[in-house]
Design a protein around this motif. Structure first.
Motif, PDB file in Angstrom:
ATOM      1  N   LEU A   1       0.830  -1.212   0.000  1.00 30.16           N
ATOM      2  CA  LEU A   1       0.000   0.000   0.000  1.00 30.16           C
ATOM      3  C   LEU A   1       0.863   1.260   0.000  1.00 30.16           C
ATOM      4  O   LEU A   1       0.525   2.259  -0.653  1.00 30.16           O
ATOM      5  CB  LEU A   1      -0.929   0.008   1.208  1.00 30.16           C
ATOM      6  CG  LEU A   1      -1.985  -1.099   1.299  1.00 30.16           C
ATOM      7  CD1 LEU A   1      -2.802  -0.939   2.573  1.00 30.16           C
ATOM      8  CD2 LEU A   1      -2.890  -1.074   0.076  1.00 30.16           C
ATOM      9  N   ASP A   2       1.984   1.220   0.713  1.00 30.66           N
ATOM     10  CA  ASP A   2       2.834   2.407   0.847  1.00 30.66           C
ATOM     11  C   ASP A   2       3.735   2.635  -0.355  1.00 30.66           C
ATOM     12  O   ASP A   2       4.229   3.744  -0.565  1.00 30.66           O
ATOM     13  CB  ASP A   2       3.704   2.295   2.104  1.00 30.66           C
ATOM     14  CG  ASP A   2       2.889   2.382   3.384  1.00 30.66           C
ATOM     15  OD1 ASP A   2       1.734   2.859   3.309  1.00 30.66           O
ATOM     16  OD2 ASP A   2       3.393   1.965   4.446  1.00 30.66           O
ATOM     17  N   HIS A   3       3.983   1.601  -1.142  1.00 33.34           N
ATOM     18  CA  HIS A   3       4.923   1.721  -2.262  1.00 33.34           C
ATOM     19  C   HIS A   3       4.299   1.195  -3.559  1.00 33.34           C
ATOM     20  O   HIS A   3       4.814   0.245  -4.177  1.00 33.34           O
ATOM     21  CB  HIS A   3       6.220   0.953  -1.965  1.00 33.34           C
ATOM     22  CG  HIS A   3       6.901   1.395  -0.708  1.00 33.34           C
ATOM     23  ND1 HIS A   3       6.558   0.881   0.528  1.00 33.34           N
ATOM     24  CD2 HIS A   3       7.889   2.297  -0.485  1.00 33.34           C
ATOM     25  CE1 HIS A   3       7.311   1.452   1.462  1.00 33.34           C
ATOM     26  NE2 HIS A   3       8.131   2.309   0.877  1.00 33.34           N
ATOM     27  N   PRO A   4       3.197   1.776  -4.004  1.00 33.54           N
ATOM     28  CA  PRO A   4       2.529   1.261  -5.214  1.00 33.54           C
ATOM     29  C   PRO A   4       3.399   1.339  -6.464  1.00 33.54           C
ATOM     30  O   PRO A   4       3.253   0.524  -7.372  1.00 33.54           O
ATOM     31  CB  PRO A   4       1.288   2.162  -5.334  1.00 33.54           C
ATOM     32  CG  PRO A   4       1.628   3.398  -4.574  1.00 33.54           C
ATOM     33  CD  PRO A   4       2.510   2.948  -3.447  1.00 33.54           C
ATOM     34  N   HIS A   5       4.315   2.315  -6.499  1.00 33.52           N
ATOM     35  CA  HIS A   5       5.161   2.469  -7.681  1.00 33.52           C
ATOM     36  C   HIS A   5       6.187   1.351  -7.822  1.00 33.52           C
ATOM     37  O   HIS A   5       6.843   1.239  -8.859  1.00 33.52           O
ATOM     38  CB  HIS A   5       5.871   3.822  -7.636  1.00 33.52           C
ATOM     39  CG  HIS A   5       6.691   4.032  -6.391  1.00 33.52           C
ATOM     40  ND1 HIS A   5       6.115   4.222  -5.159  1.00 33.52           N
ATOM     41  CD2 HIS A   5       8.037   4.078  -6.193  1.00 33.52           C
ATOM     42  CE1 HIS A   5       7.062   4.379  -4.246  1.00 33.52           C
ATOM     43  NE2 HIS A   5       8.242   4.299  -4.852  1.00 33.52           N
ATOM     44  N   LEU A   6       6.316   0.492  -6.773  1.00 35.50           N
ATOM     45  CA  LEU A   6       7.247  -0.639  -6.838  1.00 35.50           C
ATOM     46  C   LEU A   6       6.538  -1.946  -7.174  1.00 35.50           C
ATOM     47  O   LEU A   6       7.154  -3.017  -7.180  1.00 35.50           O
ATOM     48  CB  LEU A   6       7.977  -0.804  -5.496  1.00 35.50           C
ATOM     49  CG  LEU A   6       8.871   0.360  -5.048  1.00 35.50           C
ATOM     50  CD1 LEU A   6       9.507   0.044  -3.699  1.00 35.50           C
ATOM     51  CD2 LEU A   6       9.940   0.654  -6.086  1.00 35.50           C
ATOM     52  N   ILE A   7       5.242  -1.857  -7.472  1.00 34.12           N
ATOM     53  CA  ILE A   7       4.426  -3.062  -7.668  1.00 34.12           C
ATOM     54  C   ILE A   7       3.932  -3.118  -9.108  1.00 34.12           C
ATOM     55  O   ILE A   7       3.556  -2.107  -9.703  1.00 34.12           O
ATOM     56  CB  ILE A   7       3.204  -3.066  -6.715  1.00 34.12           C
ATOM     57  CG1 ILE A   7       3.629  -2.698  -5.288  1.00 34.12           C
ATOM     58  CG2 ILE A   7       2.494  -4.405  -6.771  1.00 34.12           C
ATOM     59  CD1 ILE A   7       4.637  -3.643  -4.674  1.00 34.12           C
ATOM     60  N   LEU A   8       3.924  -4.330  -9.679  1.00 34.02           N
ATOM     61  CA  LEU A   8       3.400  -4.559 -11.027  1.00 34.02           C
ATOM     62  C   LEU A   8       2.348  -5.656 -10.971  1.00 34.02           C
ATOM     63  O   LEU A   8       2.596  -6.736 -10.440  1.00 34.02           O
ATOM     64  CB  LEU A   8       4.536  -4.972 -11.975  1.00 34.02           C
ATOM     65  CG  LEU A   8       4.130  -5.349 -13.408  1.00 34.02           C
ATOM     66  CD1 LEU A   8       3.541  -4.160 -14.142  1.00 34.02           C
ATOM     67  CD2 LEU A   8       5.337  -5.901 -14.175  1.00 34.02           C
ATOM     68  N   PHE A   9       1.149  -5.363 -11.518  1.00 35.51           N
ATOM     69  CA  PHE A   9       0.095  -6.365 -11.681  1.00 35.51           C
ATOM     70  C   PHE A   9      -0.013  -6.704 -13.166  1.00 35.51           C
ATOM     71  O   PHE A   9       0.051  -5.809 -14.014  1.00 35.51           O
ATOM     72  CB  PHE A   9      -1.268  -5.839 -11.222  1.00 35.51           C
ATOM     73  CG  PHE A   9      -1.404  -5.600  -9.744  1.00 35.51           C
ATOM     74  CD1 PHE A   9      -0.468  -6.079  -8.847  1.00 35.51           C
ATOM     75  CD2 PHE A   9      -2.493  -4.899  -9.244  1.00 35.51           C
ATOM     76  CE1 PHE A   9      -0.592  -5.853  -7.483  1.00 35.51           C
ATOM     77  CE2 PHE A   9      -2.637  -4.665  -7.889  1.00 35.51           C
ATOM     78  CZ  PHE A   9      -1.686  -5.140  -7.003  1.00 35.51           C
ATOM     79  N   THR A  10      -0.214  -7.989 -13.485  1.00 35.85           N
ATOM     80  CA  THR A  10      -0.513  -8.364 -14.867  1.00 35.85           C
ATOM     81  C   THR A  10      -1.818  -9.158 -14.887  1.00 35.85           C
ATOM     82  O   THR A  10      -2.042 -10.020 -14.032  1.00 35.85           O
ATOM     83  CB  THR A  10       0.611  -9.203 -15.501  1.00 35.85           C
ATOM     84  OG1 THR A  10       0.701 -10.474 -14.852  1.00 35.85           O
ATOM     85  CG2 THR A  10       1.948  -8.478 -15.423  1.00 35.85           C
ATOM     86  N   PHE A  11      -2.662  -8.862 -15.891  1.00 39.03           N
ATOM     87  CA  PHE A  11      -3.951  -9.543 -16.047  1.00 39.03           C
ATOM     88  C   PHE A  11      -4.018 -10.078 -17.476  1.00 39.03           C
ATOM     89  O   PHE A  11      -4.081  -9.308 -18.434  1.00 39.03           O
ATOM     90  CB  PHE A  11      -5.103  -8.583 -15.788  1.00 39.03           C
ATOM     91  CG  PHE A  11      -5.144  -8.037 -14.384  1.00 39.03           C
ATOM     92  CD1 PHE A  11      -5.776  -8.741 -13.371  1.00 39.03           C
ATOM     93  CD2 PHE A  11      -4.526  -6.826 -14.079  1.00 39.03           C
ATOM     94  CE1 PHE A  11      -5.803  -8.244 -12.074  1.00 39.03           C
ATOM     95  CE2 PHE A  11      -4.556  -6.321 -12.786  1.00 39.03           C
ATOM     96  CZ  PHE A  11      -5.194  -7.036 -11.776  1.00 39.03           C
ATOM     97  N   ASP A  12      -4.011 -11.388 -17.588  1.00 39.20           N
ATOM     98  CA  ASP A  12      -4.010 -12.014 -18.909  1.00 39.20           C
ATOM     99  C   ASP A  12      -5.426 -12.381 -19.345  1.00 39.20           C
ATOM    100  O   ASP A  12      -6.158 -13.034 -18.605  1.00 39.20           O
ATOM    101  CB  ASP A  12      -3.144 -13.281 -18.869  1.00 39.20           C
ATOM    102  CG  ASP A  12      -2.972 -13.896 -20.250  1.00 39.20           C
ATOM    103  OD1 ASP A  12      -2.971 -13.138 -21.236  1.00 39.20           O
ATOM    104  OD2 ASP A  12      -2.832 -15.128 -20.333  1.00 39.20           O
ATOM    105  N   GLY A  13      -5.803 -11.961 -20.559  1.00 39.07           N
ATOM    106  CA  GLY A  13      -7.081 -12.375 -21.139  1.00 39.07           C
ATOM    107  C   GLY A  13      -8.281 -11.627 -20.620  1.00 39.07           C
ATOM    108  O   GLY A  13      -9.267 -12.242 -20.203  1.00 39.07           O
TER     109      GLY A  13
END
Length: 888
Positions: free
Chosen positions: A264-276
């Motif tokens: 929550l505190d570091h969103p810029h360090l997180i990557l989400f991927t959603f396939d399809g």
């Protein structure tokens, strides 16, 4: 006559340099907002203290900014909004504080690297992602292929690359997907990777995951969470963001609270991927419920929409894959950028086949077979087709050449059907000529399952659903269904899915063709216009008696069958009912039934084409009658091609009476070019064929040759075409009486192709227009071109803007055209032309029929301009000479 000089051009740099001097602090906050958000999010408390100290903010203002529900990036945006509302003094305080932090960063303000628990969780997450990504998961990973060994780069391109003002750029790489290249909306966090079914979207994401897990790429992201929308669709209960991350990706070994707070505190360090995203059972709309609390539970589609839109976890980068038609305007306005995945290049096909076959001799034979069958080669730019061809190489090499070799998509899928059936039959005995009949029960069982799935937008099936459709263990062992191993579920029951969505569509088509008890309205409704397909409950009417009634009512949003999948199914139905496959299916389906269904398809295709033709507007007086093809037109053309009946193609084109057929931005690749040429060659009158901004490529150009004789103009701007493709086009074009115009802006042409164009100009004395802008033609190429221009007596339009011909090239062109009595328009924009080139062009103005001359963005100074002006005094026919941005 118009001569236009931009006298302010030389001052443009000064205007840019002094912009900040005339701006206010509030204006700076607005113009530099994205950069300020990124740099201030770790200094919120210090900025608030400075604003409090100067009296610009009150304690309640600070509390409003620091609400716990906001992420650091959201707090920064709220801070900037508050400062703007307070006026210029507050804005100056904030900018002064920002400057101080940039000049003298405090160690306490610098972001400390993650420690302890978070590092342990990252290590576990990397291990999990690496294990999931090691083997090729696409097509079921049927051969346990290592992704490292088989992965082949696809062609990536920015979706907005169609602008003629955009310069040529190098090929996009994998990391450019999440990088800054092509960013259109810096406030947005979602990147869309779009491409046709089978174009390699899932494999691309898998490759990104593997590179991150190994620490070889995406170094800016500390944690990566990957999701399959197909699997998320099966989740019925509501989830919180925390549950979504930990239950569906990687469960922490301890201290979940600290790890989640770090996210929550570091969103810029997180990557989400959603396939399809196109396989999500619910589409998004403006009325979607807003959800911004990371700990509150919500339905999975609501969570997903708010993540992508930015209401939830603003600042986290998200990469989404989808077929292009599945992403509507509701979601598109929240995109950071869109990247198009256009399958394999010819070199990519070669690379994939050689990686798949360890035996170089086998790989060479397969590639030779493909090169001798350009229709099949055109299909293989789609990776799923290339995989099928590689897997079924024995069947392919046994087909021989000519009519027996695969020509259509249906042929390719029948080949893999035979391959899987043969694999099982070889354990008992060799299959005979009636191999479809031998496995008819399996085809019907799997076909019914496929149909029910398409009807409910369902792609993962439980054992109960398989049992209801009669699918046996032996049917499963055929290999068309695979286990969904990583499906998160509260139960221990097995889940299955087809090897690929196109395989599910193929079996659904088999069921429609082979099922003798299907409703007579199934085929007509399968070909209904898209607007009718979108009506609630349409799929029930379409599938008719093919489907059993499911228990429980589905939500209205889930009831409409997905149009793209229905279109793929209809394409397969067309191919299966082709005359060439009649003997194969006769043992499984009575002849009269096949005839009835075939006639239904032909009638549907005819009505569909007629509807397109009736929508053609009357031409404006003085303009040509043109047709801008709608998306469904190309699909109908592909269905006609699948039937491989020239009579049907001829009848379809009989009533098309236009002078210009526009197919720009229609996602046309080599396979579509094959279908277009097959049908368009039967046009009664010549047309202008406009295929700008597609991905035709060299293979596609070769596939278009059969219809070139009915084209008076061919427009192929921005299509990734090289000298090899153009060489074949020109060889054919010289033989075509009606061929008079060609436009090839922004391709990959070099001096090597100019000799071909010179030959064309020498041979065709009715050729009117040659446009080669924004390629890589130099003075040497211009010299070659001039050899052809010297003998041509018909050319009216010549466009070479955006090349590198310089003064020598301009002089060669001018000398070749000095006696022309037909040229009316010439463009040498942005070619490095100087005074020598301008002076060489001056006699051309005096002695020719030239009406417009474009020389903007060159290096012409006052000397060159004076030569041009002097020439203008001797010619009243010239309407305009454009030399904007000269160097005075």
């Amino acid at each position: 006559m118009l001569a236009h000089v931009d006298s302010n051009a030389s001052h443009s740099c000064q205007v840019d340099d002094t912009k900040e001097l005339h701006g206010t602090a509030i204006q700076t906050l607005q113009t530099d907002r994205p950069d300020l958000v990124r740099r201030l999010r770790d200094h919120i408390e210090g900025a608030l203290e400075a604003l409090l100290h100067t009296g610009s903010f009150t304690p309640s203002d600070c509390d409003e900014v620091q609400l716990p529900v906001y992420t650091p990036s959201q707090q920064t945006r709220r801070l900037l909004d508050q400062v703007r509302s307070k006026g210029e003094p507050a804005a100056k305080v904030l900018l002064q504080y920002f400057q101080q932090t940039e000049d003298h960063p405090s160690p306490s303000n610098q972001e400390a690297p993650p420690k302890g628990t978070c590092l342990s969780y990252q290590k576990k997450l990397r291990s999990t992602v690496s294990a999931q990504s090691h083997f090729l998961r696409t097509y079921g990973g049927t051969s346990s292929l290592s992704l490292e060994d088989i992965y082949t780069e696809g062609q990536l391109e920015l979706a907005q690359g169609g602008s003629e003002a955009q310069p040529q750029t190098g090929a996009l790489g994998l990391e450019d997907v999440v990088g800054l290249v092509g960013t259109l909306n810096q406030e947005a966090d979602t990147v869309l990777v779009s491409g046709d079914a089978g174009s390699g979207k899932s494999t691309l994401l898998q490759r990104l995951h593997l590179l991150w897990a190994r620490g070889a790429a995406l170094h800016d992201f500390f944690l990566l969470f990957s999701f399959s929308c197909r699997r998320l669709s099966s989740v019925q209960r509501e989830l919180s963001l925390r549950e979504l991350l930990f239950l569906h990706c990687c469960w922490p070994d301890g201290d979940q609270d600290r790890i989640f707070q770090f996210i929550l505190d570091h969103p810029h360090l997180i990557l989400f991927t959603f396939d399809g995203l196109d396989e999500l059972m619910q589409s998004f709309s403006d009325s979607e419920q807003r959800h911004c609390c990371p700990t509150q539970c919500a339905p999975v589609p609501t969570l997903l929409f708010n993540l992508l839109q930015g209401s939830l976890m603003k600042g986290v980068r998200k990469v989404v894959t989808s077929r292009p038609e599945a992403v509507g305007p509701t979601l598109k306005r929240y995109l950071r950028k869109e990247v198009l995945l256009k399958g394999f290049s010819p070199g990519g096909i070669d690379c994939f086949v050689r990686k798949y076959h360890r035996d170089p001799m086998v790989a060479t034979r397969v590639l030779e077979c493909l090169r001798s069958n350009t229709a099949l080669l055109g299909l293989c730019h789609i990776p799923v087709f290339c995989w099928i061809v590689s897997k079924c190489y024995k069947e392919l090499l046994g087909c021989g050449e000519g009519e027996g070799s695969p020509q259509t998509i249906t042929d390719v899928y029948l080949m893999i059907l035979q391959h899987f059936f043969q694999r099982r039959a070889s354990q008992r005995n060799t299959m005979g000529i009636g191999w479809v009949q031998e496995h008819q029960d399996t085809a019907l069982h799997l076909g019914q399952l496929a149909m029910e799935g398409l009807g409910a937008s369902c792609y993962i099936f439980t054992g109960t659903e398989l049992q209801k459709c009669g699918v046996t263990e032996e049917d499963i062992c055929m290999g068309f269904l695979i286990r969904s191993k990583d499906l998160s579920s509260s139960t221990n029951c097995k889940h299955y899915e087809f090897l690929h969505i196109t395989m599910q569509c193929f079996f659904a088509a088999l069921y429609i063709v082979l099922n003798n008890n299907s409703d007579r309205s199934t085929i007509p409704k399968l070909f209904q216009p898209q607007d009718k397909q979108q009506q609630p409950g349409f799929h029930r009417a379409c599938l008719g008696h093919c489907l059993t009634q499911q228990e429980g009512a589905l939500k209205e949003a889930n009831k409409a069958a997905e149009t793209p999948n229905l279109q793929i199914t209809a394409t397969f139905v067309s191919g299966l009912l082709a005359q060439r496959h009649r003997s194969l299916l006769l043992l499984s389906c009575p002849g009269p039934t096949l005839d009835r269904k075939s006639k239904q398809v032909v009638t549907c295709l005819s009505k569909g084409m007629q509807k397109h033709f009736k929508s053609i507007p009357r031409p404006v007086e003085g303009e040509k009658k043109s047709m801008h093809a709608m998306p469904g037109f190309v699909w109908l053309i592909k269905c006609i091609h699948e039937m491989q009946d020239s009579r049907i193609a001829r009848d379809a084109m009989a009533k098309l009476e236009v002078e210009h057929l526009k197919l720009t931005y229609c996602n046309i690749g080599p396979g579509e070019c094959t279908a277009l040429a097959y049908v368009l060659q039967h046009l009664r009158n010549p047309v202008g064929l406009q295929l700008d901004y597609n991905y035709v490529g060299d293979v596609g150009v070769e596939q278009l040759l059969p219809c070139l004789h009915v084209c008076h103009s061919v427009y192929l701007r921005h299509n990734n075409i090289s000298d090899d493709g153009i060489r074949k086009l020109i060889e054919k074009g010289i033989q075509c009486e009606h061929f008079q115009k060609i436009a090839l802006f922004n391709n990959k042409l070099t001096d090597a192709c100019t000799e071909c164009f010179a030959h064309l100009l020498k041979m065709k004395h009715n050729f009117l227009s040659l446009r080669l802008g924004n390629n890589n033609i130099t003075a040497a190429g211009a010299g070659q071109l001039a050899e052809g221009l010297r003998f041509n007596r018909s050319l009216q339009f010549l466009g070479l803007w955006g090349n590198k011909i310089g003064d020598k090239g301009a002089e060669a062109i001018a000398n070749a055209l000095k006696d022309s009595q037909t040229l009316v328009w010439l463009s040498l924009v942005d070619n490095g032309v100087g005074n020598a080139g301008a002076c060489a062009l001056a006699p051309l103005i005096k002695n020719s029929t030239l009406e417009e001359l474009w020389l903007t963005k060159n290096c012409i100074t006052r000397t060159g301009v004076e030569c041009l002006i002097l020439a203008l005094e001797s010619n009243n026919s010239v309407k305009a000479v454009w030399y904007v941005n000269i160097m005075l």
